[in-house]
Design a protein around this motif. Structure first.
Motif, mmCIF file in Angstrom:
data_model
loop_
_atom_site.group_PDB
_atom_site.id
_atom_site.type_symbol
_atom_site.label_atom_id
_atom_site.label_comp_id
_atom_site.label_asym_id
_atom_site.label_seq_id
_atom_site.Cartn_x
_atom_site.Cartn_y
_atom_site.Cartn_z
ATOM 1 N N ASN A 525 0.865 -1.185 0.000
ATOM 2 C CA ASN A 525 0.000 0.000 0.000
ATOM 3 C C ASN A 525 0.897 1.230 0.000
ATOM 4 O O ASN A 525 1.582 1.507 0.988
ATOM 5 N N ASP A 526 0.925 1.951 -1.098
ATOM 6 C CA ASP A 526 1.758 3.142 -1.236
ATOM 7 C C ASP A 526 0.872 4.377 -1.284
ATOM 8 O O ASP A 526 -0.145 4.405 -1.984
ATOM 9 N N GLN A 527 1.274 5.397 -0.530
ATOM 10 C CA GLN A 527 0.557 6.665 -0.529
ATOM 11 C C GLN A 527 1.558 7.806 -0.666
ATOM 12 O O GLN A 527 2.618 7.789 -0.043
ATOM 13 N N ASN A 528 1.216 8.778 -1.476
ATOM 14 C CA ASN A 528 2.042 9.970 -1.620
ATOM 15 C C ASN A 528 1.102 11.166 -1.711
ATOM 16 O O ASN A 528 0.274 11.245 -2.615
ATOM 17 N N TYR A 529 1.208 12.081 -0.740
ATOM 18 C CA TYR A 529 0.306 13.231 -0.752
ATOM 19 C C TYR A 529 1.058 14.481 -0.280
ATOM 20 O O TYR A 529 1.982 14.420 0.535
ATOM 21 N N THR A 530 0.647 15.603 -0.853
ATOM 22 C CA THR A 530 1.240 16.901 -0.529
ATOM 23 C C THR A 530 0.140 17.820 -0.021
ATOM 24 O O THR A 530 -0.933 17.900 -0.620
ATOM 25 N N ASN A 531 0.420 18.509 1.098
ATOM 26 C CA ASN A 531 -0.604 19.343 1.726
ATOM 27 C C ASN A 531 -0.013 20.683 2.154
ATOM 28 O O ASN A 531 1.174 20.779 2.484
ATOM 29 N N LEU A 532 -0.867 21.692 2.144
ATOM 30 C CA LEU A 532 -0.516 23.015 2.660
ATOM 31 C C LEU A 532 -1.116 23.175 4.053
ATOM 32 O O LEU A 532 -2.270 22.791 4.297
ATOM 33 N N PHE A 533 -0.332 23.766 4.965
ATOM 34 C CA PHE A 533 -0.781 23.968 6.337
ATOM 35 C C PHE A 533 -0.591 25.442 6.708
ATOM 36 O O PHE A 533 0.467 25.850 7.176
ATOM 37 N N PRO A 534 -1.630 26.260 6.486
ATOM 38 C CA PRO A 534 -1.532 27.678 6.836
ATOM 39 C C PRO A 534 -1.705 27.895 8.338
ATOM 40 O O PRO A 534 -2.303 27.062 9.044
ATOM 41 N N SER A 535 -1.197 29.021 8.818
ATOM 42 C CA SER A 535 -1.420 29.425 10.197
ATOM 43 C C SER A 535 -1.479 30.938 10.268
ATOM 44 O O SER A 535 -0.759 31.635 9.549
ATOM 45 N N VAL A 536 -2.373 31.454 11.113
ATOM 46 C CA VAL A 536 -2.517 32.887 11.345
ATOM 47 C C VAL A 536 -2.692 33.105 12.845
ATOM 48 O O VAL A 536 -3.506 32.424 13.481
ATOM 49 N N HIS A 537 -1.909 34.042 13.392
ATOM 50 C CA HIS A 537 -2.018 34.374 14.801
ATOM 51 C C HIS A 537 -2.077 35.888 14.956
ATOM 52 O O HIS A 537 -1.383 36.614 14.241
ATOM 53 N N THR A 538 -2.872 36.334 15.889
ATOM 54 C CA THR A 538 -2.943 37.760 16.183
ATOM 55 C C THR A 538 -3.128 37.936 17.681
ATOM 56 O O THR A 538 -3.604 37.024 18.379
ATOM 57 N N SER A 539 -2.737 39.095 18.177
ATOM 58 C CA SER A 539 -2.890 39.376 19.598
ATOM 59 C C SER A 539 -3.112 40.867 19.799
ATOM 60 O O SER A 539 -2.670 41.694 18.992
ATOM 61 N N TYR A 540 -3.816 41.183 20.876
ATOM 62 C CA TYR A 540 -4.016 42.584 21.245
ATOM 63 C C TYR A 540 -3.859 42.697 22.752
ATOM 64 O O TYR A 540 -4.503 41.957 23.518
ATOM 65 N N LYS A 541 -2.993 43.623 23.170
ATOM 66 C CA LYS A 541 -2.725 43.815 24.595
ATOM 67 C C LYS A 541 -3.473 45.051 25.065
ATOM 68 O O LYS A 541 -3.123 46.186 24.729
ATOM 69 N N PHE A 542 -4.538 44.846 25.840
ATOM 70 C CA PHE A 542 -5.298 45.960 26.380
ATOM 71 C C PHE A 542 -4.512 46.689 27.464
ATOM 72 O O PHE A 542 -4.591 47.902 27.594
ATOM 73 N N SER A 543 -3.759 45.907 28.259
ATOM 74 C CA SER A 543 -2.925 46.474 29.317
ATOM 75 C C SER A 543 -1.907 45.421 29.703
ATOM 76 O O SER A 543 -1.863 44.334 29.114
ATOM 77 N N GLU A 544 -1.085 45.732 30.704
ATOM 78 C CA GLU A 544 -0.108 44.745 31.167
ATOM 79 C C GLU A 544 -0.788 43.561 31.840
ATOM 80 O O GLU A 544 -0.188 42.513 32.016
ATOM 81 N N LYS A 545 -2.057 43.733 32.198
ATOM 82 C CA LYS A 545 -2.775 42.680 32.921
ATOM 83 C C LYS A 545 -3.761 41.915 32.056
ATOM 84 O O LYS A 545 -4.216 40.845 32.439
ATOM 85 N N ILE A 546 -4.116 42.464 30.894
ATOM 86 C CA ILE A 546 -5.134 41.827 30.054
ATOM 87 C C ILE A 546 -4.634 41.742 28.618
ATOM 88 O O ILE A 546 -4.179 42.737 28.045
ATOM 89 N N SER A 547 -4.720 40.542 28.040
ATOM 90 C CA SER A 547 -4.291 40.345 26.663
ATOM 91 C C SER A 547 -5.212 39.329 25.998
ATOM 92 O O SER A 547 -5.748 38.428 26.649
ATOM 93 N N LEU A 548 -5.413 39.518 24.692
ATOM 94 C CA LEU A 548 -6.253 38.608 23.912
ATOM 95 C C LEU A 548 -5.430 38.046 22.760
ATOM 96 O O LEU A 548 -4.758 38.788 22.044
ATOM 97 N N GLN A 549 -5.469 36.732 22.598
ATOM 98 C CA GLN A 549 -4.751 36.065 21.517
ATOM 99 C C GLN A 549 -5.724 35.194 20.739
ATOM 100 O O GLN A 549 -6.610 34.564 21.318
ATOM 101 N N ALA A 550 -5.554 35.169 19.423
ATOM 102 C CA ALA A 550 -6.394 34.335 18.567
ATOM 103 C C ALA A 550 -5.513 33.673 17.519
ATOM 104 O O ALA A 550 -4.509 34.253 17.074
ATOM 105 N N GLY A 551 -5.894 32.479 17.108
ATOM 106 C CA GLY A 551 -5.072 31.778 16.133
ATOM 107 C C GLY A 551 -5.832 30.724 15.360
ATOM 108 O O GLY A 551 -6.866 30.206 15.819
ATOM 109 N N TYR A 552 -5.327 30.441 14.175
ATOM 110 C CA TYR A 552 -5.848 29.360 13.341
ATOM 111 C C TYR A 552 -4.662 28.587 12.790
ATOM 112 O O TYR A 552 -3.639 29.159 12.399
#
Length: 794
Positions: A525-552
């Motif tokens: 059983n032979d398999q050969n496959y090629t795939n793309l793996f994107p990634s996106v990350h962003t963050s926003y720092k409201f203050s030194e005590k509060i931060s929001l991060q999001a990613g895919y």
């Protein structure tokens, strides 16, 4: 500094020569004494004791105190004073009367801390703190940790979202599938096979980086997160080490020693260990044919007893402060003995026994393991994040195993039989990796690199049945399985990071070339496959005590060797786990939004996530003649939504709570042949880790775990609740540790799996019982006492 020392040595030598004639005529005076901290009475080692000329104030001679604070100094001068100094203390000047030709004991000399000088060295940032970055959190190690002599494990214990239990197991947001790096590269010191992080001390750690959702830079087939320990450029020199002795019940005994020697050019590390351990397991299985009402009941005790040896040797060589070459190797040998006894009973539709028999197993195996690495890292001087890393890693695992099975009839139908199995297994994995990171200005950076992984496996498996007094090979269960998988990946990322907002995007391309072959039957059983793996990350720092991060990110799960290998252990020949050579990989789109909050002494992490998986792999049971065979299959999609909560709270210096909670609901859609597996379900889990610092340098720790019951494609898995606890007592001024740990204190960790279908039922129960371990460890140099575990089992 070297020139100054050389000049001082030459000056002292010259003064010595020039005063020989005077000394011979007038004699010398010897001063002795002992320097201590005036407030505590503790000796002050390596304090400077100097005799200087009263008029010129130039040094005449000098020395440093020993470990106990004592010194001895002689002079033949006639007009001088004695000065004692040490960093952080006020200078003490003494003007004894000149009395040549005698020995004068100055006694105990107390020196006081210099409050003004101590205030001057306290700068902002000396207290450890967390800084939010674009796709990671950075824990900067301050003097509150770096001056305590703690190990890397204790530093990690102070990082939000990271937990290290008394036994040294590291978890991130409640999950133990964590990859630990040193200076951005894998190391044998951080491998699951070892527990050598205790040889890295806090005073050489600059920061710890925590990555919970890895970008395209990292393997698309990732872990639950990455922890990167970044060492200071000016690493402290010296010898660090630890020796430990451990014992436990069921039998678990080991002895180990870890050493780490740092010089200006070399860092040499090694670990040696040996031990013996047992892993008992009580297993009950009930198969029921709902069509006929017949069934098979089995109950037995399985053991895996193992004698193991482990040896690590490695070195870092610094060509200059910005270039380092690492060469290291690890050899381990496991000698296994797997005795088991299982009692079987055949039942008719009325529940009466029609026959009973006993199946015993005698298994012996030798498992050699090799691991080696060659790495080169170049840090460019224009920016601390501008670097180039090349690494070549190799792993080998072998198993030479033989088993004998004997069935003896106890009552009813004749079940006497004998079987032998033979296994020769070999696996080689080679990984070549190149990473380059380049910052531009203060806000932009790019990363690029490539990785090539080669995995080569051969499993030669044979089953023989006793027929007419001779063992005959069973061709249906005998074959050679060959598995070859090569994965080539290249990636690139670009990032912008401002004071409050940042964005990082990347793409990874991976080509997988997979081949499996059943040699005897020529099934490929032979398999050969090629795939793309994107990634996106962003963050926003409201203050030194509060931060929001999001990613895919897009992830992949490639079927493992044992998912593909069609052959199985026949310990219980009415219940098999079999591989499927035709499996396809799983692909997951992973979305995550996380808020990080610091409220007083509390750090909170609240995350929402969504994961959509295609070609999901599930083990599906088929049933015939009371024999249950579980085989992995690709059966459709899984759509999951969840919330994750993590907090670390210290209401007092002596008390810390770590709480992890995860809830998710999922919808499954899929089918296999004529069976539809569509259903929706939910599950949740929690972990509460409590750490208490008691008087007399005693640490007490408890970990409560709970996982709810949840539905599977064919049945249900039971809920589990269990408690672990540990006690640690520091002795010998903290250089030695006594350690007691208990896993599953109330013997409640019982795993039950129920498969319910229209024509059959299978019930499975396993129980490993309580584990108790006691250990003694001693750290020397700057090393911390740590437990040697002997490495992870295969």
């Amino acid at each position: 500094m070297k020139i100054w020392k050389a000049s001082l040595s030459f000056t002292l030598f010259f003064l010595f020569l020039s005063t020989i004639k005077v000394t011979a005529q007038q004699g010398t005076v010897t001063y002795t004494g002992r320097v201590v901290d005036k407030s505590s009475g503790q000796p002050v080692a390596y304090a400077t004791v100097m005799i200087a000329d009263n008029e010129t104030q130039e040094p005449i001679t000098g020395s440093t105190t020993l470990e106990d604070g004592s010194f001895s100094l002689e002079t033949s001068a006639s007009n001088y004073y004695i000065e004692i100094s040490f960093i952080g203390f006020e200078k003490k000047v003494m003007r004894p009367s000149v009395s040549n030709g005698k020995t004068i004991d100055l006694g105990i000399i107390g020196i006081e801390e210099d409050a003004q000088q101590l205030e001057e060295v306290v700068v902002e940032g000396e207290v450890s703190q967390t800084v939010f970055k674009l796709d990671k959190r950075v824990f900067n190690v301050g003097k509150d940790l770096s001056t305590t002599g703690a190990s890397a494990l204790e530093v990690l214990n102070n990082v939000p979202s990271v937990n290290v239990n008394i036994e040294g197991q590291i978890s991130l947001r409640g999950s133990e599938g964590v990859q630990v790096l040193i200076n951005g590269k894998p190391s044998i010191l951080t491998s699951d096979e070892n527990n050598a992080l205790g040889t890295i001390t806090a005073d050489i750690i600059d920061r710890v980086e925590v990555i919970t959702n890895p970008s395209a830079k990292y393997d698309a087939e990732g872990t639950s997160g990455i922890i990167n320990i970044v060492l200071k450029k000016e690493e402290k020199k010296g010898l660090n080490g630890s020796v430990s002795v451990n014992t436990g019940a069921p039998n678990n005994h080991s002895v180990g020693i870890s050493l780490n020697r740092r010089t200006e050019k070399f860092n040499l590390f090694t670990q040696l260990g040996a031990g013996y351990r047992e892993l008992p397991n009580e297993v009950t299985v009930r198969n029921t044919d709902l069509t006929t009402g017949n069934g098979i009941l089995s109950n037995g005790d399985e053991f895996r007893n193992e004698t193991f040896y482990n040896f690590i040797l490695g070195t870092d060589y610094y060509f200059n402060p910005t270039s380092v070459l690492t060469l290291s190797g690890n050899f381990a040998l496991e000698i296994e003995d797997q005795p088991s006894t299982t009692n079987f009973a055949a039942l008719d539709s009325s529940g009466d026994f029609t026959s009973e028999w006993e199946r015993t197993e005698v298994t012996d195996a030798r498992n050699p393991k090799f691991q080696y690495e060659l790495q080169y890292k170049k840090d460019f001087e224009d920016d601390e994040d501008h670097d180039l890393l090349f690494s070549a890693l190799g792993n080998f695992f072998g198993k030479d195993q033989s088993s004998e099975f004997l069935d003896v009839t106890l009552s009813g139908e004749d079940r006497d039989a004998e079987q032998n199995t033979r296994t020769n297994f070999q696996e080689s994995i080679f990984t070549f990796k190149l990473d380059y990171t380049k910052p531009f200005a203060d806000k932009f950076s790019v990363e690029t690199g490539a990785q090539y992984i080669l995995n080569d496996v051969s499993n030669d498996f044979e089953v023989q049945n006793l027929e007419n007094g001779q063992f005959v090979t069973n061709p249906g269960l005998t074959n050679i399985f060959e598995f070859d998988q090569n994965v080539l990946g290249v990636y690139g990322t670009a990032a912008y990071e401002g004071k409050k907002w940042g964005l990082k995007a990347g793409m990874r391309l991976e080509n997988t070339d997979l081949g499996t072959l059943l040699v005897n039957t020529d099934e490929a059983n032979d398999q050969n496959y090629t795939n793309l793996f994107p990634s996106v990350h962003t963050s926003y720092k409201f203050s030194e005590k509060i931060s929001l991060q999001a990613g895919y990110s897009k992830r992949i799960y490639r079927p493992r060797l044992w998912d593909l290998n069609p052959f199985f252990n026949i310990r219980n020949n009415f219940n098999f786990r079999q591989g499927n050579p035709n499996l396809l990989p799983e692909f997951t789109d992973s979305y995550e939004v996380t808020g990080i909050f610091f409220i007083g002494k509390t750090s909170l992490n609240l995350g929402l996530y969504h994961r959509y998986t295609t070609d999901i792999i599930e083990r599906i049971s088929t049933f015939e003649n009371n024999v249950n065979i579980r085989r992995p299959e690709n059966i459709g999609t899984n759509n999951a939504w969840g919330v994750e909560f993590n907090t670390k709270y210290s209401p007092a210096n002596w008390l810390t709570f770590n709480l992890d909670f995860n809830y998710n609901t999922f919808a499954r859609e899929g089918s296999l042949d004529d069976t539809v597996f569509d259903f929706s379900a939910e599950q949740w889990s929690s972990k509460l880790l409590t750490k208490i610092k008691l008087p007399w340098d005693i640490d007490f720790e408890t970990t409560g775990n709970y996982r709810s019951a949840f539905q599977t494609v064919q049945g249900e898995i039971n809920e589990i609740a269990f408690l672990n606890f540990g006690v640690r007592k520091k002795i010998m001024k903290g250089k030695a540790v006594l350690n007691l740990s208990v896993r599953d204190a109330f013997a409640s960790r019982i795993r039950e799996n129920q498969i319910v279908q229209n024509d059959f039922e299978v019930f499975n129960r396993s129980f490993r019982a309580r584990f108790v371990a006691f250990g003694f460890s001693y750290g020397f140099g700057k090393g911390e006492a740590m437990q040697y575990s002997g490495g992870r089992r295969r």
